[in-house]
Design a protein around this motif. Structure first.
Motif, mmCIF file in Angstrom:
data_model
loop_
_atom_site.group_PDB
_atom_site.id
_atom_site.type_symbol
_atom_site.label_atom_id
_atom_site.label_comp_id
_atom_site.label_asym_id
_atom_site.label_seq_id
_atom_site.Cartn_x
_atom_site.Cartn_y
_atom_site.Cartn_z
ATOM 1 N N ASN A 238 0.806 -1.220 0.000
ATOM 2 C CA ASN A 238 0.000 0.000 0.000
ATOM 3 C C ASN A 238 0.839 1.270 0.000
ATOM 4 O OD1 ASN A 238 -3.106 -0.127 0.270
ATOM 5 N ND2 ASN A 238 -2.381 -1.917 1.423
ATOM 6 N N ARG B 226 -17.954 -6.844 3.544
ATOM 7 C CA ARG B 226 -16.715 -7.008 2.790
ATOM 8 C C ARG B 226 -16.479 -8.494 2.481
ATOM 9 N NH1 ARG B 226 -11.184 -6.732 2.801
ATOM 10 N NH2 ARG B 226 -10.366 -5.175 1.362
ATOM 11 N N LEU C 90 -15.986 -10.193 -1.114
ATOM 12 C CA LEU C 90 -14.822 -11.034 -1.426
ATOM 13 C C LEU C 90 -15.252 -12.413 -1.934
ATOM 14 C CD1 LEU C 90 -12.478 -10.076 1.543
ATOM 15 C CD2 LEU C 90 -11.894 -9.912 -0.881
ATOM 16 N N GLN D 229 -13.639 -12.625 -8.194
ATOM 17 C CA GLN D 229 -12.644 -11.553 -8.060
ATOM 18 C C GLN D 229 -11.816 -11.465 -9.340
ATOM 19 O OE1 GLN D 229 -12.241 -9.744 -4.778
ATOM 20 N NE2 GLN D 229 -14.303 -10.620 -4.805
ATOM 21 N N LEU E 151 -11.019 -4.212 -3.660
ATOM 22 C CA LEU E 151 -10.949 -4.502 -2.224
ATOM 23 C C LEU E 151 -9.506 -4.680 -1.776
ATOM 24 C CD1 LEU E 151 -13.762 -7.211 -2.265
ATOM 25 C CD2 LEU E 151 -14.012 -4.806 -1.606
ATOM 26 N N ARG E 152 -8.684 -5.074 -2.749
ATOM 27 C CA ARG E 152 -7.285 -5.359 -2.436
ATOM 28 C C ARG E 152 -6.394 -4.701 -3.468
ATOM 29 N NH1 ARG E 152 -6.469 -9.830 0.742
ATOM 30 N NH2 ARG E 152 -4.792 -10.698 -0.523
ATOM 31 N N ASP F 33 -4.921 -6.238 1.517
ATOM 32 C CA ASP F 33 -6.109 -5.407 1.693
ATOM 33 C C ASP F 33 -5.734 -3.947 1.471
ATOM 34 O OD1 ASP F 33 -7.682 -7.541 2.255
ATOM 35 O OD2 ASP F 33 -7.652 -7.280 4.447
ATOM 36 N N SER G 269 -5.279 -0.161 2.221
ATOM 37 C CA SER G 269 -5.092 0.577 3.475
ATOM 38 C C SER G 269 -6.209 1.612 3.586
ATOM 39 C CB SER G 269 -3.730 1.269 3.484
ATOM 40 O OG SER G 269 -3.722 2.318 2.550
ATOM 41 N N TYR H 170 -9.914 1.721 1.950
ATOM 42 C CA TYR H 170 -10.519 0.588 2.651
ATOM 43 C C TYR H 170 -11.844 1.029 3.242
ATOM 44 C CZ TYR H 170 -11.117 -3.283 5.923
ATOM 45 O OH TYR H 170 -11.604 -4.366 6.597
ATOM 46 N N PRO H 171 -12.862 0.251 3.150
ATOM 47 C CA PRO H 171 -12.955 -1.147 2.725
ATOM 48 C C PRO H 171 -13.011 -1.373 1.206
ATOM 49 C CG PRO H 171 -14.812 -0.457 4.111
ATOM 50 C CD PRO H 171 -14.070 0.753 3.766
#
Lengths: 183, 448
Positions: B294, B329, B333, B337, B407-408, B413, B415, B420-421
């Motif tokens: 991140n 979340r 997920l 994805q 999301l990532r 994940d 930051s 985030y989220p």
């Protein structure tokens, strides 16, 4: 028809001072600029806009330019200056551009990045970037130091070349790194 | 430069007094810069001015076009996206901003900002080269000259205004602006474009003939010893009493070019990834955050945008408006994805490419009962009060298979500072439309 056009041109040249197309082009310019200005009024920001716009027009010509012109005169001013040497080889080569160039480049960087270097935009910067503006002063000083060091090195190299006797240097005389010109 | 007014005949006495008075004034300039012999530089002249003019003639249109493109990139015809709703006819060129190629906005906006910075020394040199004209005496000799000088006020004011507002804005020095940046920079640009176009139209022939008057190649071989003033010119730029040169013409060109190169070299890194990014020593967004997944450029921190860490915790749900769906979340997920390497490119000129993972916006649209390609998306963020806490995405942007609710990032994940989220990532969209901390998505039919 052709004669009427010519008559119009002559009339414009006499009364207006240029070809009618000159006036037409400028009217088109003012129409577009005026329309954009009307959008500024509608946006409700015209007071600040006008102040900044007019300020921008004069800040260069009446503030920035006199500042650097005077700075350049100050750099070149040598009250102890002797009569211009006739035998250039026996005297050190002119050093002025070796001072002007790093000084002016450093000032240019400060002019562009002063909000970061002087930490004036610290608040907005931290909110946005989530970092501090602290490093910029050091970075600017570092670049400034490198500029002066490079310039000094270039001058030293030139001095050394001069010192080597009878190099027939007059034809290949370099004029050193460039400088900002005079005011 | 306009000619003198033609001969006028048969005037009455009162007017001839005026004319005689004007003639006397014209031949008696006030002291200082209004006298031609005040200007001593042996380098000023039409050729030199034209060289700087030529560089600006190439560069300024690129900056103008990329700037206008940036405005179009916001898709301002979508609800909530327009920062200048009063633009009127100046929005004539809008079109549905493409999602392909994904790097387009990265290139155009990087060019807009970096080229603008790079041209600052050239602009300063150009203004330096013509400054004696500001003090021309008498101030005007004809109506034509007066009108043209008025347009020069717009030209110089517009140029400096655009460069100054742009340079201050990318340094986040908003507090000095008495206006919002977007309308000021946009309408200022149109005023500048108008004055620039007419200046080019009037001066292009003169520039061409002045450039032909000397050989650039020969100038680049001429040192200080051979430097002489240009021959007297009709433009009055050449000094009548030139000083001894302390710099050659090639020296001055090298100095200006060197200044441009210096600014460019210290800022272009903020548009690059990899080790070269470290070269951006004097650029607002070329900073290193660390080596983690991140650790890349942030441009709106969670704390500054009033994003409460509580609201992004386990209780966070993505609301799909018009449905009963409130997705956690973990549920997001659990959707298919997808991972794409896509750039974030900011209006402030910086950019960086990262690898994002999350469900497709198109899949979320289907989940909400909509058909991708037929719906726009309205995205709302948890942030409070930010100018871009809400944004609309076009049907094309929603339908692109690379448009994600990320999301990532880079295998980790997101930051909190990176949204985030969950955050939006749309290929080729301006950075501010990649909304962070998404709380609600509304899919709806196209607005028009």
């Amino acid at each position: 028809m052709a004669s009427r056009a010519r008559a119009l041109r002559q009339w414009a040249a006499g009364r207006y001072g240029a070809d009618p197309l000159h006036l037409l082009a400028l009217l088109a310019c003012f129409t577009l600029a005026g329309y954009a200005a009307s959008r500024v009024v509608v946006a409700g920001i015209w007071v600040g806009f006008v102040v900044w716009f007019v300020g921008a027009a004069i800040i260069h010509d009446l503030v920035l330019y006199p500042l650097y012109a005077v700075a350049d005169i100050a750099v070149r001013w040598r009250p102890w200056r002797r009569v211009r040497p006739s035998a250039a080889l026996s005297h050190p080569p002119p050093w002025i551009n070796y001072l002007r160039v790093p000084l002016a480049l450093s000032a240019l960087l400060l002019l562009v990045w002063f909000p970061l270097i002087l930490r004036l935009s610290q608040d907005g910067y931290r909110r946005s970037v989530a970092l501090d503006t602290t490093p910029y002063l050091g970075r600017w000083l570092l670049v400034t130091g490198l500029l002066f060091a490079g310039s000094a090195l270039a001058y030293a190299v030139r001095l050394r070349r001069r010192a080597q006797p009878e190099r027939k240097g007059s034809a290949a005389r370099p004029d050193g790194p460039p400088g900002p010109g005079q005011g | 430069m306009p000619d003198q007014p033609g001969e006028e005949q048969g005037r009455e006495g009162g007017e001839s007094v005026w004319r005689r008075g004007g003639a006397w004034l014209g031949s008696h300039p006030p002291p200082g810069p209004f006298r031609p012999d005040f200007w001593r530089s042996p380098l000023r002249g039409s050729w030199l001015t034209s060289v700087f003019g030529l560089v600006l003639l190439v560069g300024i249109p690129i900056i103008a076009i990329t700037g206008l493109l940036s405005y179009a990139a916001y898709n301002p015809w979508l609800p909530g996206n327009d920062t200048t709703p009063e633009r009127g006819l100046l929005g004539f060129y809008f079109f549905d901003w493409p999602t392909w190629p994904a790097w387009l906005y990265r290139v155009t906006q990087g060019a807009h900002v970096i080229l603008g910075l790079t041209l600052i020394p050239v602009l300063l040199a150009k203004l330096w080269s013509v400054i004696p004209k500001l003090f021309t005496w008498p101030p005007t000799r004809s109506l034509a000259m007066a009108v043209e000088r008025a347009s020069l006020l717009l030209l110089v004011g517009g140029a400096v205004f655009e460069f100054v507002t742009g340079v201050l804005n990318i340094q986040l020095f908003y507090t000095v602006f008495p206006f919002s940046f977007y309308p000021a920079h946009l309408y200022g640009a149109w005023i500048f474009i108008a004055a620039f176009a007419v200046h080019v139209a009037l001066k292009l022939p003169r520039m061409v003939s002045a450039l032909r008057s000397r050989s650039l190649r020969r100038e680049l071989r001429t040192g200080l010893d051979g430097t002489r003033p240009e021959p007297p010119d009709p433009d009055g730029l050449v000094a009548t009493r030139p000083a001894e040169p302390s710099l050659s013409r090639r020296g001055l060109l090298g100095f200006v070019g060197g200044g441009s190169l210096l600014i460019f070299g210290l800022s272009v890194g903020q548009t690059l990834d990899g080790p070269l990014r470290r070269t951006a020593l004097l650029a607002p967004h070329g900073r290193m955050y660390g080596l983690g997944p991140n650790d890349f450029q942030v441009n709106k921190s969670a704390s500054a945008m009033g994003v409460d860490p509580m609201s992004t915790g386990p209780g966070w749900r993505l609301e799909l408006a018009g449905t009963d769906l409130r997705l956690s979340r973990a549920e997001l997920l659990a959707l298919p994805q997808y991972t794409y390497a896509l750039p974030i490119a900011c209006v402030e000129g910086w950019s960086t490419q990262q690898t994002w993972t999350g469900p497709r916006l198109a899949d979320l649209a289907r989940l909400a009962g909509a058909v991708p390609g037929r719906v726009e998306a309205y995205v709302e963020s948890l942030e409070r009060g930010g100018a871009f806490s809400e944004a609309s995405l076009s049907a094309r942007q929603v339908a692109d298979h690379r448009s994600l609710l990320a999301l990532r990032v880079n295998g980790a994940d997101l930051s909190l500072d990176h949204g985030y989220p969950a955050r939006i990532i749309v290929p080729n969209a301006p950075g501010v439309h990649n909304t962070k901390w998404v709380r609600r998505l509304t899919f709806r039919p196209p607005s028009g």
